[in-house]
Design a protein around this motif. Structure first.
Motif: not given
Ligand SMILES: Nc1ncnc2c1ncn2[C@@H]1O[C@H](COP(=O)(O)OP(=O)(O)OP(=O)(O)O)[C@@H](O)[C@H]1O
Ligand SMILES: [Mg+2]
Length: 481
Positions: A29-31, A34-36, A43-44
């Motif tokens: 979350i901090k970095t 999570i979005y990646i 996409s999978i």
């Protein structure tokens, strides 16, 4: 012993796994990782679904604007998802300090509807809807309908309210009888000095009316509600109408009967009003007593009964104001004709305190007991008169209160007596407002037919007093709506 050891290690490893997972979550979350992860996962997931695409172009083949494109755009711009998207446009809004978000070309917006994931892509003047084939049959139609209603509501709010006034029909062609200006009256129920219980009753009555379309249809009734606001000049009737309009977000049609040429002209004027409207006739008693209108009493009565309005749009509220009901034809006041009667009395001590609070910011003051005593002795002024004195002396609360005391002692004496003698609700004589602790406005429902209908519907058997039947009516309709 070995069992205890094993159990200890199991618990320890469980604890460590939990801590590890928690740390991983914090890192993700901090970095922003999570979005990646989410994107990759999507996409999978996409590989295992078949999608269908629907294009909504801005123009049709004849180069006319496609209304659906506008609606979808309005809908998408209203979504909170737009804030979460990777990038978007920021614009200043119409109101000061307002910032609005707008879709960017090529932007993808994710939406959620009835558990289905839907995405929109903004491509070259065309909006493309992407939906899973498995969800399409179940979701597409209700989703498009949802877009319609949300965008209509949004457009409506953005448009701003309008005040319409009728003009004399010089041409005789009955065209453009209403002229409109933006409705900017800032009055609200919060700014009106009135007993709070009564205010809440009116609010819930209006609210349940606005929600009761199906109910009115089932009863075969025109979806309208009418109010009579009566009381001396300067007691807040017109301000209350503005508060109603602001509360409901309805346009106001202020009907000047002196500019109506006859009964059929009144009918045309009504036909030209739109839905979600407050149709107002102020000072009805004056028109009737002075005969300063070409409209006959039967014309006004059929207007009140909604015969005329049944043919035009729906969802309208009619409001009539009068200074007094004393000399009005009983046909106008007969039960069932105007749904709700609200009395606007001269100021009492409670209303005075509300005014002092909003005009002077005073919750209490050493002069309040003196003011209360004067009110108890029967003196009164209209809230408008008291408000004016407070505004004029707003820099010095003590001076303002002294001015009010002075005015009450000189001008207010006879007025209080007049107020005491006034009839309030149909079922009884009126006592001094302050003496019996009555609300400063009287809310009395006279829709005997409506009461019967509600009783039939809900099986209420007890016949209650005028005042009680009104509140029962409100409650039952609220439940219904
Ligand atoms: N109950 C009230 N609470 C707060 N302000 C009030 C109240 N009554 C009157 N006022 C103030 O007094 C002014 C006149 O009020 P308004 O025009 O609503 O009275 P009215 O009853 O419609 O009078 P009229 O019968 O002469 O048309 C308004 O500016 C309004 O703000
Ligand atoms: Mg008025």
């Amino acid at each position: 012993m070995t069992i205890l050891y094993n159990l200890f290690f199991l618990l320890l490893s469980l604890l460590l796994t939990c801590i590890l997972l928690f740390l991983l979550r914090v890192v993700l979350i901090k970095t922003g990782l999570i979005y990646i992860v989410k994107k990759k996962w999507r996409s999978i997931e996409d590989c295992f679904h078949v999608y269908q695409f629907f294009k909504v172009p801005e123009f049709n083949e004849g180069m006319q604007r496609n209304q659906l494109h506008h609606k979808v755009l309005v809908y998408l711009n209203s979504l909170t998802f737009i804030e979460d998207s990777d990038f978007t446009n920021l614009f200043t809004g119409k109101k000061p300090n307002e910032i609005v978000l707008h879709l960017d070309p090529n932007q993808i917006i994710e939406d959620d509807f009835l558990g289905a994931k839907i995405s929109w892509i903004n491509q070259d003047k065309t909006l493309v809807l992407k939906i899973r084939k498995a969800d399409k049959r179940r979701v597409l139609r209700p989703y498009l309908q949802h877009i319609h209603s949300v965008s209509d509501e949004f457009d409506e709010k953005k448009r701003g309210l309008k005040l319409y006034v009728n003009v004399v029909d010089h041409q005789g062609d009955r065209k453009e009888r209403w002229r409109s200006v933006p409705f900017t009256h800032t009055s609200s129920f919060e700014t009106i000095a009135m007993e709070s219980d009564l205010k809440n009753k009116v609010k819930s009555d209006l609210y349940s009316f606005a929600k009761a379309k199906q109910y009115y249809h089932r009863l075969g009734r025109v979806w309208k509600r009418s109010y009579l606001l009566y009381g001396p000049s300067g007691t807040g009737k017109s301000s209350f109408i503005a508060a109603m309009a602001n509360f409901l977000s309805y346009d106001v049609y202020d009907l000047d009967l002196s500019k109506v040429s006859d009964n059929s002209d009144l009918k045309f004027l009504l036909l030209q009003t739109t839905t979600k409207a407050l149709v107002v006739i102020e000072d009805l008693d004056r028109y009737l007593s002075e005969k300063s209108t070409a409209v006959s009493l039967p014309g006004i009565l059929s207007f009140m009964d909604g015969i005329l309005s049944s043919s035009c749009g729906e969802e309208r509220i009619m409001v009539f104001t009068m200074n007094s009901k004393d000399h009005v034809d009983p046909a106008i006041l007969r039960p069932g004709r105007i749904d709700v009667h609200i009395h606007f009395p001269l100021c009492n001590f409670t209303a005075f305190k509300t005014l002092a609070n909003s005009y002077l910011g005073l919750k209490d003051h050493k002069l309040f007991p003196q003011v209360e005593e004067i009110f108890q002795n029967g003196a009164s002024l209209s809230p408008a008169e008291i408000g004016e004195l407070m505004i004029a002396n707003r820099n010095s609360p003590s001076r303002a209160l002294k001015a009010v005391i002075n005015a009450l002692q000189t001008d207010g004496d006879g007025r209080g007596a007049l107020n005491l003698g006034r009839g309030s609700c149909e079922n009884g004589s009126r006592k001094p407002v302050e003496e019996i602790g009555e609300p400063s406005g009287i809310f009395c429902k006279e829709g005997a037919n409506a009461v019967k209908e509600f009783k039939k519907l809900y099986g209420f058997l007890r016949v209650k007093s005028c005042r009680k039947s009104q509140s029962f009516d409100l409650n039952s309709r609220q439940n219904e709506g």
